[in-house]
Design a protein around this motif. Structure first.
Motif, mmCIF file in Angstrom:
data_model
loop_
_atom_site.group_PDB
_atom_site.id
_atom_site.type_symbol
_atom_site.label_atom_id
_atom_site.label_comp_id
_atom_site.label_asym_id
_atom_site.label_seq_id
_atom_site.Cartn_x
_atom_site.Cartn_y
_atom_site.Cartn_z
ATOM 1 N N THR A 183 12.627 12.515 8.938
ATOM 2 C CA THR A 183 12.698 14.194 9.678
ATOM 3 C C THR A 183 12.450 14.704 10.840
ATOM 4 O O THR A 183 12.630 16.069 10.871
ATOM 5 N N GLY A 184 11.023 14.128 11.750
ATOM 6 C CA GLY A 184 10.556 14.640 12.119
ATOM 7 C C GLY A 184 9.901 16.011 11.985
ATOM 8 O O GLY A 184 8.988 17.348 12.856
ATOM 9 N N LEU A 185 9.614 16.026 11.210
ATOM 10 C CA LEU A 185 8.791 17.272 10.028
ATOM 11 C C LEU A 185 7.339 17.959 10.711
ATOM 12 O O LEU A 185 6.321 16.863 11.060
ATOM 13 N N LYS A 186 6.889 18.781 11.357
ATOM 14 C CA LYS A 186 5.916 19.256 11.950
ATOM 15 C C LYS A 186 5.163 20.091 11.425
ATOM 16 O O LYS A 186 5.805 20.904 10.008
ATOM 17 N N PRO A 187 3.836 20.994 11.292
ATOM 18 C CA PRO A 187 3.351 21.128 10.245
ATOM 19 C C PRO A 187 3.471 22.462 10.445
ATOM 20 O O PRO A 187 4.375 23.386 11.578
ATOM 21 N N GLY A 188 3.652 23.242 8.803
ATOM 22 C CA GLY A 188 3.747 24.257 9.516
ATOM 23 C C GLY A 188 6.026 24.940 8.805
ATOM 24 O O GLY A 188 5.963 26.042 8.620
ATOM 25 N N GLN A 189 6.564 23.907 9.031
ATOM 26 C CA GLN A 189 7.947 23.353 8.834
ATOM 27 C C GLN A 189 8.152 23.624 7.126
ATOM 28 O O GLN A 189 7.460 22.905 6.525
ATOM 29 N N SER A 190 9.756 23.608 7.257
ATOM 30 C CA SER A 190 9.739 23.462 5.658
ATOM 31 C C SER A 190 11.163 22.167 5.433
ATOM 32 O O SER A 190 11.347 21.918 6.214
ATOM 33 N N LEU A 191 10.885 21.992 4.084
ATOM 34 C CA LEU A 191 11.528 20.386 3.827
ATOM 35 C C LEU A 191 11.846 20.863 2.541
ATOM 36 O O LEU A 191 11.565 21.189 1.316
ATOM 37 N N ALA A 228 14.465 31.661 0.144
ATOM 38 C CA ALA A 228 13.306 31.412 0.281
ATOM 39 C C ALA A 228 13.110 31.015 1.591
ATOM 40 O O ALA A 228 11.561 30.851 2.118
ATOM 41 N N SER A 229 13.437 29.813 2.557
ATOM 42 C CA SER A 229 13.362 29.350 3.606
ATOM 43 C C SER A 229 13.512 29.985 5.340
ATOM 44 O O SER A 229 13.314 29.486 5.803
ATOM 45 N N ARG A 230 14.296 31.385 4.399
ATOM 46 C CA ARG A 230 14.584 32.524 5.671
ATOM 47 C C ARG A 230 15.741 31.323 6.371
ATOM 48 O O ARG A 230 16.247 31.875 7.596
ATOM 49 N N GLY A 231 16.900 31.222 5.406
ATOM 50 C CA GLY A 231 18.223 31.171 6.102
ATOM 51 C C GLY A 231 18.151 29.499 6.418
ATOM 52 O O GLY A 231 19.499 29.023 6.862
ATOM 53 N N GLY A 232 17.668 28.463 5.846
ATOM 54 C CA GLY A 232 17.164 27.031 5.765
ATOM 55 C C GLY A 232 16.140 26.098 5.912
ATOM 56 O O GLY A 232 15.528 26.791 6.867
ATOM 57 N N VAL A 233 16.222 25.121 5.505
ATOM 58 C CA VAL A 233 15.120 24.318 5.637
ATOM 59 C C VAL A 233 14.639 23.749 7.162
ATOM 60 O O VAL A 233 16.055 23.635 7.614
ATOM 61 N N HIS A 234 14.118 23.519 7.598
ATOM 62 C CA HIS A 234 14.350 22.188 8.761
ATOM 63 C C HIS A 234 14.366 20.880 9.087
ATOM 64 O O HIS A 234 15.429 20.560 9.598
ATOM 65 N N CYS A 235 13.977 20.526 7.624
ATOM 66 C CA CYS A 235 14.295 19.604 7.338
ATOM 67 C C CYS A 235 14.983 19.249 5.864
ATOM 68 O O CYS A 235 13.969 19.860 4.860
ATOM 69 N N VAL A 236 15.786 17.708 5.383
ATOM 70 C CA VAL A 236 15.733 17.898 4.316
ATOM 71 C C VAL A 236 16.068 16.129 4.631
ATOM 72 O O VAL A 236 16.245 15.399 5.733
ATOM 73 N N PHE A 237 15.400 15.407 3.005
ATOM 74 C CA PHE A 237 15.438 14.670 2.732
ATOM 75 C C PHE A 237 16.331 13.981 2.133
ATOM 76 O O PHE A 237 15.631 14.308 0.560
ATOM 77 N N GLU A 238 16.818 12.881 1.900
ATOM 78 C CA GLU A 238 18.192 12.830 0.843
ATOM 79 C C GLU A 238 17.353 11.049 1.009
ATOM 80 O O GLU A 238 17.791 10.188 1.324
#
Length: 349
Positions: free
Chosen positions: A168-176, A234-244
């Motif tokens: 996902t490339g998730l970074k600190p502070g991002q949403s998932l 809640a995420s203000r328009g969408g999450v940064h990453c999705v893990f399916e």
């Protein structure tokens, strides 16, 4: 020996099977002590497709299962890092061990790479004994401070969850958002918080799994438009990453509305042939999409210290413990999602 043997769709039996002979110089024979059922095993159980194999068609009998731990009881002449008596865990699949990719730790690129328990080409570990090719790279001694339950998870589920979250490339502070709360999805939640996720949302149709996700700190929803709307707000328009972590067509389709422009989608569930994503939506949103099969042994090194120090718990996922002799019932319960099942441990010895 006794083993769980595929006899056709929804017909896995505990029965006699020929003892494995060590036929490969770089292989060992393991006596299996514990094993578990993975969600991908259900594709075989249902008679679905995995790769080019259609399990609804006639198949030779074979031992199923790719998540197992146990003891080395016989060693081939080309095995150098193990000895008889070692307590080990096995990666869910392996390669030939002799090609350039295998020799450089890129087993997933090996043209002969396959998983245990997919066919009689490489019988699985839901059995009393199993031959493990390419043993020096496929097996690892169970480290100090790692429980049997965690060791079983390292064979596939935990490594795959780590692979999926990494993708996902998730970074600190991002949403998932995590779609599909089987063991891999639940482990993904824990790993996402370790990476510094600010918000983790979770989607699954089963209440017990949503409750487990909430204990890990996620905000959980049943699938549907209300869940999408709540997550977008809640995420203000969408999450940064999705893990399916499911592979089901409905789960795959649900990922696109959840992610914001420029976000990332990571897929690790085994899809059936009719599962697809609309490329135009991916293009217009500018999304990064990654998918693949986890190179399990490559994930062990970063995960083990997290387990040993207790930063990564990986606990509470085995909702059921049964004997291998009751394996047919274990498959039925796991498939039916009965008794709030999450994952089933089977004792062999």
């Amino acid at each position: 020996m006794k083993a769980l043997v595929f006899n056709g769709p929804r017909d896995i039996r505990y029965e006699d099977f020929q003892d494995p002979e060590r036929t490969i110089d770089n292989a060992v024979v393991m006596q299996v002590e514990k094993c578990s059922i993975c969600g991908s095993d259900l594709h075989i159980y249902h008679g679905d497709h995995i790769g080019t194999t259609n399990y609804e068609a006639d198949q030779h009998k074979f031992c199923v299962g790719h998540e197992f731990i146990g003891e080395v009881v016989e060693i081939g002449p080309d095995v150098h890092d193990l000895k008889v008596g070692d307590k080990v865990l096995a990666a869910g699949g392996t390669g030939c061990g002799t090609c350039s990719f295998c020799r450089t730790g890129q087993v997933w690129k090996c043209s002969r790479e396959t998983a245990f328990g997919l066919s009689d080409e490489m019988n699985g570990g839901q059995a009393e004994f199993v031959q493990v090719p390419n043993a020096d790279r496929t097996l690892m001694r169970i480290p100090d401070g790692v429980s049997d339950e965690q060791a079983v998870l390292l064979t596939d589920a935990l490594a795959t969850a780590s692979f999926g979250i990494n993708n996902t490339g998730l970074k600190p502070g991002q949403s998932l958002a995590v779609v599909g709360l089987g063991p891999i999805g639940l482990l993904g939640i824990e790993l996402a918080f370790l990476r510094g996720a600010s918000q983790v949302f979770a989607i699954d149709p089963f209440a017990a799994r949503r409750a487990h996700a909430e204990k890990l700190g996620a905000v959980a929803f049943a699938p549907g438009k209300e869940a999408v709307g709540a997550i977008l707000e809640a995420s203000r328009g969408g999450v940064h990453c999705v893990f399916e972590a499911s592979g089901a067509s409905s789960a795959v389709r649900s990922t696109l509305p959840l992610v914001k422009k420029g976000g990332a989608l990571s897929f690790i569930g085994l899809p059936q042939p009719d599962v697809a994503l609309p490329l135009n939506h991916i293009l217009y949103k500018g999304l990064t999409v990654r998918a693949g099969i986890a190179p399990v042994p490559n994930l062990w090194e970063p995960l083990i210290p997290l387990l040993q120090t207790g930063r990564l718990k990986a606990k509470g996922l085995f909702s059921h413990e049964m004997d291998l002799a009751d394996g047919a019932e274990a498959y039925r319960i796991f498939d039916a999602r009965e008794e709030s099942v999450i994952k089933i441990m089977m004792n062999v010895t």
